[in-house]
Design a protein around this motif. Structure first.
Motif, PDB file in Angstrom:
ATOM      1  N   ARG A  22       0.843  -1.183   0.000  1.00  0.00           N
ATOM      2  CA  ARG A  22       0.000   0.000   0.000  1.00  0.00           C
ATOM      3  C   ARG A  22       0.885   1.242   0.000  1.00  0.00           C
ATOM      4  O   ARG A  22       2.103   1.146   0.043  1.00  0.00           O
ATOM      5  CB  ARG A  22      -0.931  -0.015   1.216  1.00  0.00           C
ATOM      6  N   ARG A 324      -2.719   1.199  -5.465  1.00  0.00           N
ATOM      7  CA  ARG A 324      -3.817   0.810  -6.349  1.00  0.00           C
ATOM      8  C   ARG A 324      -3.789  -0.685  -6.658  1.00  0.00           C
ATOM      9  O   ARG A 324      -4.850  -1.309  -6.787  1.00  0.00           O
ATOM     10  CB  ARG A 324      -3.757   1.632  -7.645  1.00  0.00           C
ATOM     11  N   ALA A 327      -5.443  -2.372  -3.827  1.00  0.00           N
ATOM     12  CA  ALA A 327      -6.899  -2.281  -3.940  1.00  0.00           C
ATOM     13  C   ALA A 327      -7.424  -3.243  -4.993  1.00  0.00           C
ATOM     14  O   ALA A 327      -8.464  -3.886  -4.814  1.00  0.00           O
ATOM     15  CB  ALA A 327      -7.304  -0.852  -4.279  1.00  0.00           C
ATOM     16  N   ASP A 330      -8.089  -6.804  -3.892  1.00  0.00           N
ATOM     17  CA  ASP A 330      -9.257  -7.046  -3.039  1.00  0.00           C
ATOM     18  C   ASP A 330     -10.456  -7.298  -3.947  1.00  0.00           C
ATOM     19  O   ASP A 330     -10.908  -6.400  -4.657  1.00  0.00           O
ATOM     20  CB  ASP A 330      -9.501  -5.831  -2.141  1.00  0.00           C
ATOM     21  N   GLY A 333     -13.235  -4.753  -2.678  1.00  0.00           N
ATOM     22  CA  GLY A 333     -12.848  -3.359  -2.613  1.00  0.00           C
ATOM     23  C   GLY A 333     -12.354  -2.771  -3.914  1.00  0.00           C
ATOM     24  O   GLY A 333     -12.351  -1.548  -4.085  1.00  0.00           O
ATOM     25  N   ARG A 334     -11.958  -3.620  -4.873  1.00  0.00           N
ATOM     26  CA  ARG A 334     -11.428  -3.109  -6.141  1.00  0.00           C
ATOM     27  C   ARG A 334     -12.438  -2.250  -6.884  1.00  0.00           C
ATOM     28  O   ARG A 334     -12.077  -1.447  -7.742  1.00  0.00           O
ATOM     29  CB  ARG A 334     -11.001  -4.276  -7.028  1.00  0.00           C
ATOM     30  N   GLN A 375      -8.241   1.767   1.175  1.00  0.00           N
ATOM     31  CA  GLN A 375      -7.775   0.805   0.177  1.00  0.00           C
ATOM     32  C   GLN A 375      -6.354   1.122  -0.262  1.00  0.00           C
ATOM     33  O   GLN A 375      -5.540   0.220  -0.478  1.00  0.00           O
ATOM     34  CB  GLN A 375      -8.700   0.836  -1.041  1.00  0.00           C
ATOM     35  N   LEU A 417     -15.436  -2.864   4.472  1.00  0.00           N
ATOM     36  CA  LEU A 417     -14.265  -2.322   5.169  1.00  0.00           C
ATOM     37  C   LEU A 417     -14.465  -2.358   6.683  1.00  0.00           C
ATOM     38  O   LEU A 417     -13.512  -2.580   7.436  1.00  0.00           O
ATOM     39  CB  LEU A 417     -13.993  -0.895   4.709  1.00  0.00           C
TER      40      LEU A 417
END
Length: 523
Positions: A22, A324, A327, A330, A333-334, A375, A417
């Motif tokens: 991240r 990114r 993210a 996931d 979450g994407r 994210q 989340l």
């Protein structure tokens, strides 16, 4: 079941795919210093801020409803936008490689930045190579995200924002509070005072009319446009099929920056790529209507690499990851990466309207920021990470989902989340309370006894039948809500009583009479 294949660290074994990194902790502007509730408490006390936000969001919201209502195929456009973005995320690596090839074929240079630190170093190196100590900036969320202006300043390079709202924020040593309208928290009188204080040679008799304020900014920037050698922009879209980049804006400052300097550097988040040039047909309808309530953007600039004798003669594209890929990894979450930064969700959010953008502590405020920021930067990078409070900065009313032009289900992402935060937080007072409640509810006799015991709590309630404050750890509930006392009788006990039986009998008889009067009801 995982089979160890060699040395391991924690629960990850060699041969297993690594978790994508991240955004590095402590870099850029993806984490505030305080939790959302603490920061929001201060903002709620600012009456001027709330008036400014209320007027601005109501105005933009009304304009958006008018122009989206004109299109009979608006919902089909939203479906198309969602489908294109979902397809893009599913093919992101190959589309980025295609974009790189096309940009390079047309004379541009592509740089890959794993995070904001690398992106800042790349831009600084490119600027220094030109011999310039000043750059013009086109409004860019990506460069705000990585703190590019601050980094350039630390390296002796001045970065001047040319978007009017961004210029106001910069001159005031302030921070943006809205994705589209960074100075939405300022009114005309405040802007007048900022210009008088920070722009050299401004007439002390300057008024607060928008035309006068815009004229001062225009005069201040005009010389810079004509003399600057380097400009830095973001990009609303990058087309993999052709290598074309696009910036849409309302003032013309972007057009000046994109065409006059000798060198143009564009920092673009990797999620901004689109597969085909034709896809712009959809997004150039969705974006202006959702963001500013306009039928089209006044300025839509498109460029492909370098054209001899026309525009910048050196073009660099910096493709920014900065969380990114994490993210994207996931599966739920994407969906947040589908965002086209229109800000429609902010303008309909009751929480944002009352607290403003600064309370979120991130470049990305509002509902989408509450999803996207965790994210990109994570929620557990440090003890009591402020980002862990962002998924709770919502009433889950669903207005953001209804307004989103690409149909991102923000409420569901916020719930996911919250689930992830709970799972990573380990044992908490709330978790223990939920386990205790589950244990009681699984045992009918124990549940009945608990209901009777809870009924005794009525004696502690006030005259209005509510508790003014619950004991720890439940005080957070009573701090912001009326907490009614338990009823004198539970539903189950009432249902089993003679009164309950008589009421149900009367209801059944009433239903039977209605059926006899209207035979169609029985069918």
């Amino acid at each position: 079941m995982s089979i160890p294949t060699g040395p391991s660290t924690g629960g990850t074994f060699l041969g297993m795919p690594a978790v994508p990194p991240r955004s590095p902790y402590g870099t850029g502007h993806l984490r505030g210093e305080r939790t959302f509730p603490a920061a929001a408490q201060d903002e709620l006390g600012n009456e001027q801020l709330r008036r400014n936000l209320g007027r601005a969001t109501h105005s933009i919201r009304a304009k958006r409803l008018d122009v989206t209502g004109e299109l009979p195929d608006w919902e089909h456009l939203r479906d198309a936008g969602s489908a294109i973005k979902t397809d893009t995320m599913n093919r992101l690596p190959e589309l980025l490689e295609q974009l790189e090839r096309k940009v390079t074929e047309h004379g541009g240079t592509v740089h890959w930045a794993r995070d904001g630190v690398e992106a800042n170093e790349i831009v600084t190196r490119l600027v220094r190579r030109t011999g310039s100590d000043e750059v013009l900036k086109v409004k860019s969320m990506a460069t705000q995200e990585i703190g590019l202006n601050e980094h350039l300043e630390s390296q002796g390079i001045a970065a001047l924002e040319t978007d009017l709202a961004e210029l106001i924020v910069q001159l005031a040593d302030d921070r943006p509070s809205h994705i589209l309208v960074p100075a939405i928290h300022r009114n005309r009188d405040e802007i007048r005072e900022i210009f008088l204080r920070r722009i050299p040679g401004v007439d002390p008799a300057l008024g607060a009319a928008p035309a006068e304020l815009a004229a001062v900014a225009r005069a201040y920037l005009r010389e810079k446009f004509m003399t600057a050698k380097v400009a830095v922009s973001g990009a609303n879209f990058g087309i993999a099929e052709t290598g074309t980049l696009s910036v849409v804006e309302s003032e013309g400052n972007g057009r000046m920056c994109l065409t006059l300097p000798e060198t143009l550097i564009t920092v673009m988040g990797i999620e901004k790529v689109l597969p085909r040039f034709q896809d712009l047909e959809v997004f150039l309808q969705l974006l202006p209507r959702s963001s500013t309530g306009e039928r089209m953007n006044p300025y839509t600039s498109l460029w492909t690499g370098v054209t001899s004798g026309d525009g910048p003669q050196e073009f660099h594209l910096v493709l920014l990851d900065n969380g990114r890929t994490a993210a994207l990894a996931d599966s739920i979450g994407r969906e947040a990466l589908n965002c086209i930064r229109c800000s429609a969700c902010l303008n309909v959010c009751p929480v944002y309207e009352r607290t403003g953008g600064h309370a979120y502590g991130s470049t990305y405020p509002g509902p989408i920021g509450a999803v996207l920021t965790p994210q990109l930067a994570g929620m557990h990078a440090a003890k009591d990470d402020p980002n862990s409070s962002l998924p709770y900065a919502s009433s889950l009313c669903g207005a953001c989902f209804d307004a989103c032009p690409v149909k991102i289900d923000i409420p569901s992402l916020l719930v996911e989340l919250r689930h992830q935060h709970t799972e990573e937080s380990g044992t908490t007072a709330e978790g223990l309370a939920m386990k205790a409640a589950a244990a009681v509810m699984k045992r009918p006799k124990l549940f009945t006894a608990a209901q009777k015991t809870a009924g005794l709590g009525r004696v502690l309630a006030g005259r209005d039948g509510t508790f003014s404050r619950l004991p720890p750890p439940f005080q957070g509930w009573s701090d912001s809500r009326d907490t009614p006392a338990p009823p004198p009788q539970s539903f189950r006990s009432w249902f089993a009583s003679a009164e309950g039986a008589a009421t149900m009998r009367a209801a059944a008889e009433e239903g039977a009479r209605h059926t006899d009067d209207d035979p169609q009801e029985a069918q």
